[in-house]
Design a protein around this motif. Structure first.
Motif, PDB file in Angstrom:
ATOM      1  N   GLU A  42       0.855  -1.178   0.000  1.00 25.10           N
ATOM      2  CA  GLU A  42       0.000   0.000   0.000  1.00 25.10           C
ATOM      3  C   GLU A  42       0.891   1.226   0.000  1.00 25.10           C
ATOM      4  N   THR A  43       0.507   2.222  -0.787  1.00 22.91           N
ATOM      5  CA  THR A  43       1.323   3.435  -0.837  1.00 22.91           C
ATOM      6  C   THR A  43       0.426   4.659  -0.641  1.00 22.91           C
ATOM      7  N   ASP A  44       1.049   5.801  -0.718  1.00 21.50           N
ATOM      8  CA  ASP A  44       0.327   7.058  -0.563  1.00 21.50           C
ATOM      9  C   ASP A  44      -0.490   7.332  -1.820  1.00 21.50           C
ATOM     10  N   GLN A  45      -1.796   7.516  -1.621  1.00 21.22           N
ATOM     11  CA  GLN A  45      -2.679   7.660  -2.770  1.00 21.22           C
ATOM     12  C   GLN A  45      -2.338   8.881  -3.627  1.00 21.22           C
ATOM     13  N   GLU A  46      -2.032   9.970  -2.991  1.00 22.85           N
ATOM     14  CA  GLU A  46      -1.748  11.191  -3.752  1.00 22.85           C
ATOM     15  C   GLU A  46      -0.501  11.031  -4.615  1.00 22.85           C
ATOM     16  N   ALA A  47       0.527  10.422  -4.021  1.00 24.51           N
ATOM     17  CA  ALA A  47       1.774  10.224  -4.777  1.00 24.51           C
ATOM     18  C   ALA A  47       1.526   9.318  -5.982  1.00 24.51           C
ATOM     19  N   LEU A  48       0.694   8.314  -5.782  1.00 25.34           N
ATOM     20  CA  LEU A  48       0.428   7.369  -6.857  1.00 25.34           C
ATOM     21  C   LEU A  48      -0.433   7.993  -7.956  1.00 25.34           C
ATOM     22  N   LEU A  49      -1.424   8.780  -7.558  1.00 24.65           N
ATOM     23  CA  LEU A  49      -2.319   9.386  -8.555  1.00 24.65           C
ATOM     24  C   LEU A  49      -1.558  10.274  -9.538  1.00 24.65           C
ATOM     25  N   LYS A  50      -0.459  10.849  -9.073  1.00 21.51           N
ATOM     26  CA  LYS A  50       0.324  11.735  -9.959  1.00 21.51           C
ATOM     27  C   LYS A  50       0.879  11.015 -11.177  1.00 21.51           C
ATOM     28  N   ILE A  51       1.027   9.686 -11.060  1.00 25.67           N
ATOM     29  CA  ILE A  51       1.610   8.955 -12.203  1.00 25.67           C
ATOM     30  C   ILE A  51       0.593   7.999 -12.842  1.00 25.67           C
ATOM     31  N   ILE A  52      -0.696   8.315 -12.622  1.00 26.55           N
ATOM     32  CA  ILE A  52      -1.780   7.588 -13.299  1.00 26.55           C
ATOM     33  C   ILE A  52      -2.483   8.587 -14.217  1.00 26.55           C
ATOM     34  N   PRO A  53      -2.619   8.277 -15.502  1.00 25.66           N
ATOM     35  CA  PRO A  53      -3.311   9.207 -16.397  1.00 25.66           C
ATOM     36  C   PRO A  53      -4.758   9.427 -15.961  1.00 25.66           C
ATOM     37  N   GLU A  54      -5.277  10.584 -16.250  1.00 28.43           N
ATOM     38  CA  GLU A  54      -6.601  10.956 -15.764  1.00 28.43           C
ATOM     39  C   GLU A  54      -7.720  10.155 -16.415  1.00 28.43           C
ATOM     40  N   ASP A  55      -7.432   9.357 -17.411  1.00 30.87           N
ATOM     41  CA  ASP A  55      -8.461   8.486 -17.982  1.00 30.87           C
ATOM     42  C   ASP A  55      -8.644   7.208 -17.163  1.00 30.87           C
ATOM     43  N   PHE A  56      -7.884   7.084 -16.097  1.00 31.77           N
ATOM     44  CA  PHE A  56      -8.014   5.919 -15.222  1.00 31.77           C
ATOM     45  C   PHE A  56      -8.391   6.346 -13.817  1.00 31.77           C
ATOM     46  N   GLU A  57      -9.185   5.519 -13.177  1.00 26.78           N
ATOM     47  CA  GLU A  57      -9.469   5.675 -11.754  1.00 26.78           C
ATOM     48  C   GLU A  57      -8.664   4.645 -10.992  1.00 26.78           C
ATOM     49  N   LEU A  58      -8.005   5.083  -9.956  1.00 31.42           N
ATOM     50  CA  LEU A  58      -7.242   4.165  -9.114  1.00 31.42           C
ATOM     51  C   LEU A  58      -8.224   3.431  -8.206  1.00 31.42           C
ATOM     52  N   LEU A  59      -8.210   2.104  -8.234  1.00 38.64           N
ATOM     53  CA  LEU A  59      -9.170   1.349  -7.425  1.00 38.64           C
ATOM     54  C   LEU A  59      -8.714   1.234  -5.981  1.00 38.64           C
TER      55      LEU A  59
END
Lengths: 266, 266, 266, 266
Positions: A42-59
């Motif tokens: 498990e990691t920090d959600q904010e840090a991870l969201l920065k490297i996920i394109p906005e066409d994806f939702e992090l589950l």
């Protein structure tokens, strides 16, 4: 004296194109002998969201780390290569299909051929590293990745009990995984893109043997000059905090890459 | 929980895109220490035309074979790699500019990183091979390329006299070469193309020392199963008849890849 | 049906012997293109004495660390390999000659051939590692060594001013170095030795260009399981304290290994 | 300031000795996962006798060619390497024991560590080569060996039916093989030997699966300059005529190297 090679519209080619292409057939390529080590944290959600394109939702704010020693690779006449992949569970929200799967953040592979195909055909984020064979002392398994002799990532696994036949069968019920990619080809001689879109790349993994265990990773961030081309990848991933590790596992089995089912995601 | 990475329209990226891109700047990357062996042979025009796209005119039925040991490569922090390239002299007739240069038929390189960039950014027909350091016994120089331990190409050069300063200077007057490529990215899950166009990739080579000589190549065509992914490339090139060899040369110098001047050819 | 191969008493052989030997000739093999990085540090005398055989006197509690990129190696037809050597200045006191020179503690090399010859013929403490080409960002030069993708040693050099012609000439006046080794071959199937003695292996290094600088090393001690065969070597050397670094240097030049002058030290 | 390291008479060491040795224990090291391809051909007796030392009697004018992919190697923490060995059946007649076994003519291995140990400890005729993973197209299996990208040996096997359990069990009844070596260490700085004697190195191979088949080898003799150090080995072996091939086989199983039972043969 004009060249006589012409691209046939309905054919499929790889560079260099001029040696000819082939009619499209939905390729399914088998990896007959896979040994994988799968860690999860498990990691920090904010840090991870920065490297996920906005066409994806992090589950979930999770990172799956997978080492694979791929053997009996069909398209290599039974040859082999190794990879280390980090991915996160996502839903594609660029259209209304609601597809769920894994978004690979990076895939290091130790041979050029699968890297080229995976990038150009499926938008898989593959880059090169030397990757050690999995080795072990008793039940302590380990491997690592390096670039020009500089280790940047260690994987360790304490292997525990093996799963029974029924548990393995249950695991194999959900053998199909949607991998997502982002295929991007830049403009030439100016900014902007020539091609940029999400991709879907379905794969299947069948386990023959599964062990559970406990694992961890250790990064050795390289300096910029040690790895100019991957510096940002390694330092960004090394900065993802590990909040807690989830159960790990080791598997032996086979895989099927359903290249023919790959498609652009509009 | 939506991903927060977004591609900026005016930036330039490489896969994986989500670690960020950069504003476009016209990159010129220097290869500070180049050792090259250049052979040249006349071949059958009809056979050669079959592997030249119809947007090019073949200027002469010639094949230039170039081995290069690239050292002091800027973008590798002074690292090194090796390549063997076969190309033919062409004019681009897809537009009215009348550009002349070299069309590479294939470029084998022994590292994945330059292969990836050259293919995706410039449409260069780069594929992987192990390539030996140039070695020699007296003035007989030799090198070769192999795939999974199978040699498929040997290069030999008998090095003769070194050119004088004036001859080298004259050679350097025409140091700029237009390389052409064909960038092609396939559709996914069906036939046809996502991207397919000619490219221009200007390079400069400055010689410090030049020797003339006599050279030859020898192919060892592999079986299909020995090299599934390059079988057609190797067997087609091995079948090009050598009508006569032209004078060869060996050079030590430097190169400049004007990546920033690359462009699509409409 | 008896074998017909017989060792000729006055000949010299290498294993496998049965392909034949050669009359002894005093070999001098040239390494035509050497790039070396030389660091030096003072260490704890007691710690160092523990790994110096009692037939040697330690002249100073110093360790010389030398990286060498060996090119134009005569006996490889101009091929190349790389090495990292740690040695200390000693006097041989096993006889009355009073010979002074360097005692290598270990020599990592990235090819098997020079390792085999150096061990069996000269008692040089050579073992295998992957060793990176020297790379640099401006005047910061760096290289490293790894084993199965695990980095265990980094070398860094800040290169400063280049020496003038006279200084280089003065340096070349003392180009000849006595290297000492300890050739040891164990008994078979029981303890004890089959062969165990000091060796002398004279070498010459001629500098063409020399830069002074400041350097340092960094160890990443491996776990026992990561490198069963070199664990003790790496951990012992990594434990040698660095009391202070002395001036470092980088050199380009050539070497001559006077294999024919090697001899047993009684 | 005298060195403090002293060799203990009853201990066993490897170079570099000064990091310490160990009490002798009879080592038995396990190779847990072996894949081997075994070919066999009849050759000219006179040609073969020339490369068999006169302390051996040739039992049959046969050459056994064995490729092995060694995995789960105990002393490498489960790591791997590959080898190709040519050997002939012999009786040792240097003493009155009448020992029968195999005399390896050469063993190419793709890692330095097993080469060093095998040569210095057991007199095994090991030298370096790159050796490809066994690959296959259906039942046609193939592998090869190269040196600096120059292929010198191809192995091919048409795999036929698999043996039944009883046949495998019968094969495993004679799992123990005596390998003989010739350990040779030259004098220094003059002709003649420091050490030269026959060795015995018992090994055990346990098959889990066995297939019979038909195989062949193909040599590509290198020029002297392509491989100065192995030229005579390769050209001599390539000149051994193949009178007829005997049945080949492929095996999966494990091996035990009884290093502790090795001994000098007086």
């Amino acid at each position: 004296m004009r060249g006589k090679f012409r691209i046939r519209e309905e054919y499929v080619y790889k560079m260099p194109v001029h040696f000819g292409g082939e009619p499209f057939v939905p390729v399914r390529t088998v990896y007959g002998d896979m040994t994988t080590i799968c860690l999860k944290f498990e990691t920090d959600q904010e840090a991870l969201l920065k490297i996920i394109p906005e066409d994806f939702e992090l589950l979930q704010p999770m990172v799956n780390v997978q080492f694979a020693n791929c053997r009996e690779v069909d398209w290599m006449s039974g040859g082999e290569y190794r990879l280390i992949q980090l991915s996160s569970p996502v839903r594609y929200v660029g259209n209304s299909e609601g597809l769920e799967g894994e978004y690979p953040l990076v895939i290091w592979e130790n041979k050029a051929c699968p890297i080229i195909g995976g990038r150009e055909e499926d938008g898989m984020p593959k880059v090169f590293a030397d990757i050690a064979v999995e080795r072990h002392s008793g039940d302590h398994w380990f491997t690592c990745a390096s670039y020009e002799c500089n280790t940047f990532l260690n994987l360790d696994l304490e292997r525990k009990e093996e799963l029974g036949t029924e548990d393995v069968a249950r695991l194999n019920e959900s053998s199909r995984i949607n991998f997502f990619g982002w295929r991007y080809i830049p403009n030439l001689g100016k900014g902007g893109t020539s091609l940029s879109h999400a991709t879907l790349y379905p794969q299947e993994a069948i386990a023959r043997q599964v062990w559970i265990g406990e694992g961890c990773i250790k990064w050795y961030p390289l300096t910029l000059e040690q790895n100019l081309v991957q510096f940002r990848i390694i330092s960004t991933l090394a900065d993802l905090p590990v909040i807690r590790y989830l159960p790990a596992k080791m598997m032996k089995g086979s895989s099927r890459l359903n290249v023919g089912d790959s498609r652009l995601l509009p």
